[in-house]
Design a protein around this motif. Structure first.
Motif, short mmCIF file in Angstrom:
data_model
loop_
_atom_site.label_atom_id
_atom_site.label_comp_id
_atom_site.label_asym_id
_atom_site.label_seq_id
_atom_site.Cartn_x
_atom_site.Cartn_y
_atom_site.Cartn_z
N ASN A 1 45.98 37.02 40.41
CA ASN A 1 47.71 36.88 40.55
C ASN A 1 47.78 37.45 41.99
O ASN A 1 48.61 37.13 42.78
CB ASN A 1 48.63 37.32 39.48
N LYS A 2 47.40 38.92 41.93
CA LYS A 2 47.66 39.50 43.32
C LYS A 2 47.20 38.90 44.36
O LYS A 2 47.83 38.93 45.40
CB LYS A 2 47.20 40.86 43.05
N LYS B 1 47.25 50.04 45.05
CA LYS B 1 48.57 50.08 44.16
C LYS B 1 49.23 51.20 44.78
O LYS B 1 49.18 52.12 45.19
CB LYS B 1 47.93 50.26 42.76
N SER C 1 40.35 40.10 36.65
CA SER C 1 41.18 39.87 35.77
C SER C 1 42.21 39.06 36.29
O SER C 1 42.36 38.72 37.49
CB SER C 1 41.77 41.32 35.68
N GLN C 2 43.00 38.51 35.43
CA GLN C 2 44.23 37.67 35.83
C GLN C 2 45.16 38.21 36.65
O GLN C 2 45.73 37.72 37.51
CB GLN C 2 44.87 37.08 34.46
N ASP C 3 45.39 39.62 36.45
CA ASP C 3 46.36 40.23 37.48
C ASP C 3 45.75 40.47 38.80
O ASP C 3 46.42 40.18 39.52
CB ASP C 3 46.47 41.77 36.51
#
Length: 209
Positions: A200-201, A53, A195-197
């Motif tokens: 998506n990433k 990140k 996780s959805q995040d």
């Protein structure tokens, strides 16, 4: 006679219920074991992604050390899965094995991508530095040396970029394999999954062009 038959029926019923309970217990034990491997695989993938990140206080050495440990952990998981008996739930075994393998491949892919990006950025810094020095120098010998260094740095950038392009298809396939293995683990093993995040990433890393 009637009482005897009823007694046999009752005994058979108790035995059947007990057998069913035992089979269910064994099956659940295998599902729980598979779920533990799946949760660990997901956690290691999320750990490596979190270190990438923007703003993360992580050095390159930290990242590769963590990736090496994660790869070793996943290798251990694979050995444990293969050596364990899965008499009641082969689906649990297959789901655990798939996500463990997919996670290890993905972490390897991420490590290669990080290394190539670092090499490219480092080479760009070298070429920029040489270019700036050329504009300030009046010494022809020094300028020739700087030009040689700059061209070498350009070649390194091109090589890294070529490798990134060449790896793109495999990287996309490994991302897809991880997402599919994770979805299967959720369905078969009842784990929360990525996780959805994170999904998506991953899905946006290597889009089809």
């Amino acid at each position: 006679m009637k009482n005897m038959i009823q007694g046999f029926v009752a005994a058979a019923l108790v035995l059947a219920i007990g057998l069913y309970g035992w089979i269910h217990y064994q099956t659940q034990q295998e599902v729980d074991a598979g779920a533990a491997y799946a949760r660990k695989s997901d956690a290691l993938v999320m750990q490596q992604l979190s270190m990438l990140k923007d703003g993360a206080d992580v050095t390159l050495a930290d990242y590769f050390a963590a990736a090496h440990r994660a790869s070793d952990d996943l290798s251990t998981c694979a050995v444990e899965i293969d050596s364990r008996e899965w008499k009641r739930s082969p689906d649990a075994r297959d789901a655990a094995k798939a996500i463990c393998s997919a996670a290890k491949n993905l972490i390897s892919t991420l490590s290669v991508a990080v290394r190539l990006r670092f090499d490219r950025d480092s080479a760009k810094g070298q070429s920029d530095k040489a270019f700036a020095a050329i504009s300030k120098s009046s010494n022809s010998s020094e300028i020739e040396l700087l030009k040689s260094q700059m061209n070498e740095a350009y070649d390194k950038q091109i090589h890294s970029l070529d490798q990134e392009i060449a790896n793109r298809k495999q990287n996309r396939e490994r991302v897809q394999a991880m997402l599919e293995a994770d979805s299967n683990a959720v369905a078969v093993l009842g784990v929360p999954g990525l996780s959805q995040d994170i999904r998506n990433k991953l899905g946006g890393m290597y889009p089809e062009k």
